[in-house]
Every structure is written in structure tokens, then in C-alpha cells.
Motif scaffolding. Structure first.
Motif, PDB file in Angstrom:
ATOM      1  N   PRO A 146      -0.918 -34.244 -72.753  1.00 37.76           N
ATOM      2  CA  PRO A 146      -2.306 -33.825 -72.481  1.00 37.76           C
ATOM      3  C   PRO A 146      -2.599 -32.456 -73.078  1.00 37.76           C
ATOM      4  O   PRO A 146      -1.712 -31.605 -73.190  1.00 37.76           O
ATOM      5  CB  PRO A 146      -2.365 -33.777 -70.946  1.00 37.76           C
ATOM      6  N   GLY A 147      -3.859 -32.257 -73.446  1.00 39.00           N
ATOM      7  CA  GLY A 147      -4.273 -30.969 -73.979  1.00 39.00           C
ATOM      8  C   GLY A 147      -4.438 -29.932 -72.894  1.00 39.00           C
ATOM      9  O   GLY A 147      -4.491 -30.257 -71.704  1.00 39.00           O
ATOM     10  N   PRO A 148      -4.532 -28.667 -73.276  1.00 37.13           N
ATOM     11  CA  PRO A 148      -4.636 -27.589 -72.290  1.00 37.13           C
ATOM     12  C   PRO A 148      -5.908 -27.637 -71.443  1.00 37.13           C
ATOM     13  O   PRO A 148      -5.860 -27.442 -70.235  1.00 37.13           O
ATOM     14  CB  PRO A 148      -4.611 -26.321 -73.150  1.00 37.13           C
ATOM     15  N   LEU A 149      -7.032 -27.906 -72.086  1.00 35.68           N
ATOM     16  CA  LEU A 149      -8.317 -27.813 -71.391  1.00 35.68           C
ATOM     17  C   LEU A 149      -9.061 -29.140 -71.378  1.00 35.68           C
ATOM     18  O   LEU A 149     -10.290 -29.174 -71.312  1.00 35.68           O
ATOM     19  CB  LEU A 149      -9.185 -26.736 -72.055  1.00 35.68           C
ATOM     20  N   THR A 150      -8.321 -30.236 -71.458  1.00 41.49           N
ATOM     21  CA  THR A 150      -8.942 -31.552 -71.509  1.00 41.49           C
ATOM     22  C   THR A 150      -8.006 -32.580 -70.888  1.00 41.49           C
ATOM     23  O   THR A 150      -6.790 -32.364 -70.823  1.00 41.49           O
ATOM     24  CB  THR A 150      -9.256 -31.954 -72.965  1.00 41.49           C
ATOM     25  N   ALA A 151      -8.574 -33.685 -70.437  1.00 34.90           N
ATOM     26  CA  ALA A 151      -7.763 -34.780 -69.902  1.00 34.90           C
ATOM     27  C   ALA A 151      -7.229 -35.672 -71.017  1.00 34.90           C
ATOM     28  O   ALA A 151      -6.363 -36.518 -70.790  1.00 34.90           O
ATOM     29  CB  ALA A 151      -8.596 -35.608 -68.925  1.00 34.90           C
ATOM     30  N   GLU A 152      -7.747 -35.488 -72.231  1.00 38.79           N
ATOM     31  CA  GLU A 152      -7.277 -36.289 -73.361  1.00 38.79           C
ATOM     32  C   GLU A 152      -5.845 -35.905 -73.712  1.00 38.79           C
ATOM     33  O   GLU A 152      -5.370 -34.816 -73.374  1.00 38.79           O
ATOM     34  CB  GLU A 152      -8.204 -36.080 -74.557  1.00 38.79           C
ATOM     35  N   SER A 153      -5.161 -36.813 -74.404  1.00 37.40           N
ATOM     36  CA  SER A 153      -3.759 -36.579 -74.743  1.00 37.40           C
ATOM     37  C   SER A 153      -3.553 -36.712 -76.248  1.00 37.40           C
ATOM     38  O   SER A 153      -4.480 -37.000 -76.991  1.00 37.40           O
ATOM     39  CB  SER A 153      -2.862 -37.555 -73.986  1.00 37.40           C
ATOM     40  N   GLY A 154      -2.294 -36.500 -76.660  1.00 39.13           N
ATOM     41  CA  GLY A 154      -1.962 -36.573 -78.079  1.00 39.13           C
ATOM     42  C   GLY A 154      -2.023 -35.214 -78.748  1.00 39.13           C
ATOM     43  O   GLY A 154      -2.446 -35.102 -79.896  1.00 39.13           O
ATOM     44  N   TYR A 155      -1.558 -34.184 -78.044  1.00 40.69           N
ATOM     45  CA  TYR A 155      -1.687 -32.825 -78.558  1.00 40.69           C
ATOM     46  C   TYR A 155      -0.383 -32.254 -79.115  1.00 40.69           C
ATOM     47  O   TYR A 155      -0.388 -31.160 -79.667  1.00 40.69           O
ATOM     48  CB  TYR A 155      -2.250 -31.899 -77.469  1.00 40.69           C
ATOM     49  N   TYR A 156       0.718 -32.958 -78.950  1.00 40.47           N
ATOM     50  CA  TYR A 156       1.987 -32.474 -79.506  1.00 40.47           C
ATOM     51  C   TYR A 156       2.469 -33.441 -80.584  1.00 40.47           C
ATOM     52  O   TYR A 156       2.573 -34.640 -80.331  1.00 40.47           O
ATOM     53  CB  TYR A 156       3.066 -32.371 -78.429  1.00 40.47           C
ATOM     54  N   VAL A 199       2.249 -34.913 -93.804  1.00 42.18           N
ATOM     55  CA  VAL A 199       1.943 -34.283 -92.513  1.00 42.18           C
ATOM     56  C   VAL A 199       1.348 -35.285 -91.520  1.00 42.18           C
ATOM     57  O   VAL A 199       1.905 -35.486 -90.438  1.00 42.18           O
ATOM     58  CB  VAL A 199       1.024 -33.055 -92.695  1.00 42.18           C
ATOM     59  N   PRO A 200       0.222 -35.938 -91.825  1.00 45.44           N
ATOM     60  CA  PRO A 200      -0.303 -36.903 -90.847  1.00 45.44           C
ATOM     61  C   PRO A 200       0.606 -38.107 -90.642  1.00 45.44           C
ATOM     62  O   PRO A 200       0.639 -38.685 -89.548  1.00 45.44           O
ATOM     63  CB  PRO A 200      -1.653 -37.326 -91.447  1.00 45.44           C
ATOM     64  N   VAL A 201       1.356 -38.486 -91.677  1.00 43.10           N
ATOM     65  CA  VAL A 201       2.276 -39.616 -91.550  1.00 43.10           C
ATOM     66  C   VAL A 201       3.339 -39.331 -90.489  1.00 43.10           C
ATOM     67  O   VAL A 201       3.750 -40.230 -89.743  1.00 43.10           O
ATOM     68  CB  VAL A 201       2.936 -39.921 -92.914  1.00 43.10           C
ATOM     69  N   LEU A 202       3.769 -38.073 -90.398  1.00 42.38           N
ATOM     70  CA  LEU A 202       4.775 -37.694 -89.407  1.00 42.38           C
ATOM     71  C   LEU A 202       4.153 -37.290 -88.074  1.00 42.38           C
ATOM     72  O   LEU A 202       4.688 -37.597 -87.010  1.00 42.38           O
ATOM     73  CB  LEU A 202       5.616 -36.533 -89.942  1.00 42.38           C
ATOM     74  N   VAL A 203       3.036 -36.588 -88.129  1.00 45.88           N
ATOM     75  CA  VAL A 203       2.439 -36.032 -86.912  1.00 45.88           C
ATOM     76  C   VAL A 203       1.816 -37.106 -86.025  1.00 45.88           C
ATOM     77  O   VAL A 203       1.989 -37.093 -84.794  1.00 45.88           O
ATOM     78  CB  VAL A 203       1.403 -34.950 -87.266  1.00 45.88           C
ATOM     79  N   MET A 204       1.076 -38.034 -86.616  1.00 48.59           N
ATOM     80  CA  MET A 204       0.345 -39.003 -85.808  1.00 48.59           C
ATOM     81  C   MET A 204       1.255 -39.883 -84.935  1.00 48.59           C
ATOM     82  O   MET A 204       0.967 -40.081 -83.749  1.00 48.59           O
ATOM     83  CB  MET A 204      -0.552 -39.865 -86.704  1.00 48.59           C
ATOM     84  N   PRO A 205       2.361 -40.426 -85.469  1.00 45.76           N
ATOM     85  CA  PRO A 205       3.242 -41.204 -84.585  1.00 45.76           C
ATOM     86  C   PRO A 205       3.821 -40.365 -83.446  1.00 45.76           C
ATOM     87  O   PRO A 205       3.972 -40.862 -82.324  1.00 45.76           O
ATOM     88  CB  PRO A 205       4.352 -41.696 -85.535  1.00 45.76           C
ATOM     89  N   LEU A 206       4.141 -39.098 -83.725  1.00 38.41           N
ATOM     90  CA  LEU A 206       4.660 -38.230 -82.671  1.00 38.41           C
ATOM     91  C   LEU A 206       3.601 -37.994 -81.592  1.00 38.41           C
ATOM     92  O   LEU A 206       3.907 -37.995 -80.400  1.00 38.41           O
ATOM     93  CB  LEU A 206       5.113 -36.895 -83.269  1.00 38.41           C
ATOM     94  N   LYS A 207       2.366 -37.782 -82.013  1.00 42.61           N
ATOM     95  CA  LYS A 207       1.278 -37.587 -81.046  1.00 42.61           C
ATOM     96  C   LYS A 207       1.137 -38.807 -80.138  1.00 42.61           C
ATOM     97  O   LYS A 207       0.983 -38.683 -78.911  1.00 42.61           O
ATOM     98  CB  LYS A 207      -0.044 -37.339 -81.784  1.00 42.61           C
ATOM     99  N   LEU A 208       1.184 -39.990 -80.744  1.00 39.83           N
ATOM    100  CA  LEU A 208       1.025 -41.217 -79.964  1.00 39.83           C
ATOM    101  C   LEU A 208       2.208 -41.445 -79.041  1.00 39.83           C
ATOM    102  O   LEU A 208       2.043 -41.904 -77.905  1.00 39.83           O
ATOM    103  CB  LEU A 208       0.852 -42.404 -80.919  1.00 39.83           C
TER     104      LEU A 208
END
Length: 202
Positions: free
Chosen positions: A100-110, A86-95
Motif C-alpha cells: 500500500p502507498g503512504p497516503l492512499t489505500a491503493e497498492s503497488g508502490y514497491y 525498468v518497467p519490465v522489472l518493476v511492474m511484476p514486482l509491484k504486482l
């Protein structure tokens, strides 16, 4: 493997819409803004937390220990590897997608890591608690409970404003691909074990 192919096609479509900022992403953000903050805060926070490693991993660990104790170590290892994936696949996709997240300026939410973790951990535990191929229905309630927990996690994450709906949908599709591969691996393990047992009795 039709389930794997279907999830892969839909995942590619959803990811393309998120990356390209297509109409599906616009609808997603409208839906997300309408959903944020709805429902009892305590309940939606609890549901969102079902996808944390602190909650999901112990559930899978108990199922894996039980399976190993029942002599199904190969099945337990296969499910554990699915969760590691799961993290092996999810983290590269996030990067790469950097949404951006719904309620934050930070990114990496998908996609949503919590959603994928919940789906693979709970459904993987259900597969471990199910009997081997061709050994009867066993515990028919286990997989429906796992599916409900997986769905509830994604809903909680959206209602709390931690993720957009497509973040969750993308993770459900990713989790579906992993579970399709896992189910195929478990069938292969079961068939090999059955063949070995049959050979041993001759």
C-alpha cells in the motif's frame, strides 16, 4: 561485477523485509510518516516529477541521438534497452509485493518506478556522454549531476508522500543492478569497437 552482487544482495534483503513486514519495514514507515509534507511543496513536487517518463525520457533521447550522431549507435541502443527494462522489472514486482502507498489505500508502490526511471535515464545519459573506454576522462561532471538528479527524485517522492523510503531504496538498488550490467555491456561494446578498429589498420 562486485557492484551488481552487492546491489542484488541488498535488494533481496530490503524486498524480504517489505514482504515479511519485518523491523526494517516498521522503521521505514515511521521515517516516512515523519518526512511526509516536509520541504517547499513546489520544490519537492518538481523533484518528484524528475522521475516521470515525460521528463526523464527526453533527456535520455537527446543523449542517445548525440551518441548515434557520434557513431556510437550500439551504445545508444544498449542504454535504451536498459530503460525499457525498468518497467519490465518493476511492474511484476509491484504486482507481486502489492505494498500500500503512504497516503492512499491503493497498492503497488514497491519498488518506485519513478525512482528507477530517473536513475537509469540520467545515469544512462551520463554514460552515453562519457568517452569510450580508455579515451580519457571527458566530462567528469556529467555522472555526478546524474547521481544528484537520481537522488533528488527519490527524496522528492518521499517528501511528497508518494512513496515510502524503502520503495525508493529498493529502486536505487534495482537501478544499480541495471547500471552495473549496462556498464559491463558498454565496456564490451567499446572493447569490440577498439579491436575492430585495430584490426582494420593492419
Amino acid at each position: 561485477m562486485w557492484a551488481l552482487a552487492l546491489c542484488a544482495v541488498l535488494s533481496a534483503l530490503v524486498t524480504w523485509q517489505v514482504v515479511a513486514g519485518g523491523p526494517l519495514r516498521d522503521a521505514d514507515e515511521r521515517l516516512g510518516r515523519a518526512a511526509f509534507g516536509r520541504g517547499p511543496t513546489g520544490l519537492t513536487e518538481f523533484l518528484a516529477d524528475l522521475g516521470s517518463m515525460a521528463v526523464a525520457m527526453p533527456v535520455l533521447a537527446v543523449a542517445a541521438v548525440y551518441a548515434a550522431w557520434r557513431g556510437r549507435r550500439a551504445r545508444a541502443v544498449a542504454v535504451a534497452l536498459a530503460l525499457v527494462a525498468v518497467p519490465v522489472l518493476v511492474m511484476p514486482l509491484k504486482l507481486w509485493i502489492d505494498r500500500p502507498g503512504p497516503l492512499t489505500a491503493e497498492s503497488g508502490y514497491y519498488p518506485s518506478g519513478h525512482t528507477a526511471t530517473a536513475m537509469v535515464a540520467y545515469c544512462g545519459a551520463a554514460l552515453l556522454l562519457s568517452p569510450r573506454t580508455g579515451r580519457g576522462t571527458g566530462r567528469p561532471w556529467v555522472m555526478p549531476v546524474a547521481v544528484v538528479l537520481s537522488a533528488a527524485t527519490g527524496i522528492g517522492l518521499v517528501l511528497r508522500g508518494y512513496h515510502w523510503p524503502l520503495d525508493v531504496l529498493g529502486s536505487w538498488l534495482l537501478g544499480g543492478m541495471l547500471l552495473a550490467l549496462l556498464a559491463a555491456a558498454l565496456r564490451w561494446i567499446d572493447n569490440r569497437g577498439a579491436a575492430g578498429a585495430e584490426t582494420g589498420t593492419r
